[in-house]
Design an enzyme around this catalytic site. Sequence first.
Site, mmCIF file in Angstrom:
data_model
loop_
_atom_site.group_PDB
_atom_site.id
_atom_site.type_symbol
_atom_site.label_atom_id
_atom_site.label_comp_id
_atom_site.label_asym_id
_atom_site.label_seq_id
_atom_site.Cartn_x
_atom_site.Cartn_y
_atom_site.Cartn_z
ATOM 1 C CG HIS A 195 37.460 33.428 37.835
ATOM 2 N ND1 HIS A 195 37.330 33.049 36.486
ATOM 3 C CD2 HIS A 195 38.764 32.685 38.258
ATOM 4 C CE1 HIS A 195 38.307 32.805 36.257
ATOM 5 N NE2 HIS A 195 39.263 32.387 37.191
ATOM 6 C CG ASP A 214 44.063 31.676 44.239
ATOM 7 O OD1 ASP A 214 44.907 30.760 44.013
ATOM 8 O OD2 ASP A 214 44.542 32.858 43.448
HETATM 9 N N1 ACO Z 1 34.585 40.058 47.195
HETATM 10 C C1 ACO Z 1 33.566 41.185 47.076
HETATM 11 N N2 ACO Z 1 32.774 41.540 46.114
HETATM 12 C C2 ACO Z 1 33.506 40.991 44.785
HETATM 13 C C3 ACO Z 1 34.472 40.130 44.667
HETATM 14 C C4 ACO Z 1 34.993 39.573 45.923
HETATM 15 N N3 ACO Z 1 35.945 38.601 46.111
HETATM 16 N N4 ACO Z 1 34.658 39.634 43.522
HETATM 17 C C5 ACO Z 1 33.955 40.398 42.826
HETATM 18 N N5 ACO Z 1 33.305 41.245 43.425
HETATM 19 C C6 ACO Z 1 32.129 42.286 43.153
HETATM 20 C C7 ACO Z 1 32.828 43.435 42.686
HETATM 21 O O1 ACO Z 1 32.805 44.433 43.835
HETATM 22 C C8 ACO Z 1 31.680 44.023 41.779
HETATM 23 O O2 ACO Z 1 30.628 44.594 42.054
HETATM 24 P P1 ACO Z 1 29.915 45.976 41.749
HETATM 25 O O3 ACO Z 1 29.459 45.169 40.181
HETATM 26 O O4 ACO Z 1 28.754 46.095 42.450
HETATM 27 O O5 ACO Z 1 30.942 47.036 41.416
HETATM 28 C C9 ACO Z 1 31.145 42.609 40.948
HETATM 29 O O6 ACO Z 1 31.454 41.625 42.026
HETATM 30 C C10 ACO Z 1 32.155 42.142 39.655
HETATM 31 O O7 ACO Z 1 33.450 42.072 40.154
HETATM 32 P P2 ACO Z 1 34.823 42.556 39.207
HETATM 33 O O8 ACO Z 1 35.791 43.051 40.459
HETATM 34 O O9 ACO Z 1 34.232 43.757 38.608
HETATM 35 O O10 ACO Z 1 34.888 41.524 38.468
HETATM 36 P P3 ACO Z 1 36.280 41.257 37.700
HETATM 37 O O11 ACO Z 1 36.018 40.100 36.702
HETATM 38 O O12 ACO Z 1 36.849 42.477 37.221
HETATM 39 O O13 ACO Z 1 37.385 40.845 38.533
HETATM 40 C C11 ACO Z 1 38.416 39.430 40.274
HETATM 41 C C12 ACO Z 1 37.580 39.359 38.856
HETATM 42 C C13 ACO Z 1 39.646 40.356 40.194
HETATM 43 C C14 ACO Z 1 38.758 37.877 40.419
HETATM 44 C C15 ACO Z 1 37.616 39.845 41.567
HETATM 45 O O14 ACO Z 1 36.507 39.137 41.581
HETATM 46 C C16 ACO Z 1 38.227 39.887 42.677
HETATM 47 O O15 ACO Z 1 39.068 41.087 42.921
HETATM 48 N N6 ACO Z 1 38.511 38.752 43.619
HETATM 49 C C17 ACO Z 1 39.045 38.722 44.957
HETATM 50 C C18 ACO Z 1 40.602 38.586 44.378
HETATM 51 C C19 ACO Z 1 40.835 36.948 44.043
HETATM 52 O O16 ACO Z 1 40.388 36.220 44.563
HETATM 53 N N7 ACO Z 1 41.756 36.751 43.126
HETATM 54 C C20 ACO Z 1 41.755 35.258 42.551
HETATM 55 C C21 ACO Z 1 41.198 35.160 41.324
HETATM 56 S S1 ACO Z 1 41.553 33.403 40.747
HETATM 57 C C22 ACO Z 1 42.927 33.492 40.153
HETATM 58 O O17 ACO Z 1 43.653 34.594 39.677
HETATM 59 C C23 ACO Z 1 43.510 32.239 40.107
#
Ligand code: ACO
Length: 384
Positions: free
Chosen positions: A265, A317
Amino acid sequence: MERIEYVRVPKGLENVIVDKSSISVSDPEGELIYRGYEIGDLAENSFFEETAYLILKGKLPNEDELGDFISKLKRERDVPDEIFEIFIKLKGKYLTPIDVQRIGLELLMAYDEKWYSQSYDDLILRAIKIISKLATITANGYRIIFKNKEPIKPRYDLGHSENFLYMLKGEVPDNFSSRIFDITMILYMDHDFNASTFTTRCVGSTLSDIYSAISAGLGALKGPLHGGANEKATEMLLKIKDENDAERYIMETLAKKEKVMGFGHRVYKKLDPRTAVAKKIFAKILEKKPQYLNMYKIMLKFEEVMWRERKIPANVDFWIGPIYYTLDLDIPLYTPLFALSRVVGWAAHYIEQVQENKIIRPKADYVGPRGLNFPYKRNWLSKL
Ligand code: ACO
């Protein structure tokens, strides 16, 4: 000319505060507050209509105000039959249920002679219309287009959540299912400047109408990184056999540098407080439906391994998708169900934005070329 000092902000506007709001706030430590009230408190003690009033109007209603609000929502449940006739023509097309919500919402605008109004009272009335009619559109759009069934007229003796489930399934839900569904609607209702809300506010900031702004919010919610995650997480979980399989799946997914859906998140780094409520709901479901115990154990294993490997918590979610599954709701509806609730937040944010507006218009850090000469000199204007 005065020199403009541009401010460079992180990609994705990460950790950037862009405006004031008094609707809701999420904190990294794991707190979510709607208009001063903590999410767990509202989920355990309030119901859809009451929390919707709170989000829209900024305070809890007294008895008369609540009664009036509920009657207005009920009066707005009907949707013109012509919209359902258009839906019949959309059977078999390349649409998902959230697209049908967007199409239905835009059609609704055509029946609203004051769609453009931005006076506070008119906007509250438009918000009530949209919240109420979107439920009828969602249930009946799904029935008509994806299930080849007749639409069902709303009932006026049922609450908002109960009536929605009634229209969707054709039978009045039991108290247990409708209460659980109603709690998920509170959990999803608002979440400060998340992607779909910010999209809605951007459209509002041009002083475009509330229908157009909410339609844009629906488009943003659809994405798998946002609301689309509840469907993706459930589909993923249904492929996992047991806890060992969960461990294997996560390790393989992380090794491929792919995302595990329903985790991570932008704001919450330790705990998404909505998952705490959702887990309590799941425990209650298990008392009645023990057949979901294996799913529950798999989900706990996912949380354990994701925390051990990456210190990433589950988000709302991850838990709500499977809760909908236990309520026997079809997976393609999960993101639209999220929208049915978040529409309250979008409407409140639209109203807040237009009340104290400044157009949202940032600047690109242009990294493309300059000074190229266009090779084909056609001289249109000199030839006219
Ligand atoms: N699985 C694996 N690794 C993850 C996940 C995940 N679900 N979420 C974050 N990470 C990792 C990223 O790969 C990144 O690693 P790095 O620094 O080595 O590159 C680090 O954690 C930071 O993640 P970002 O994606 O840069 O964080 P951001 O704040 O930009 O994105 C997001 C947040 C989009 C929710 C992301 O965590 C994600 O894609 N999650 C999966 C999709 C999801 O569940 N979305 C629902 C969100 S809640 C909602 O909208 C109601």
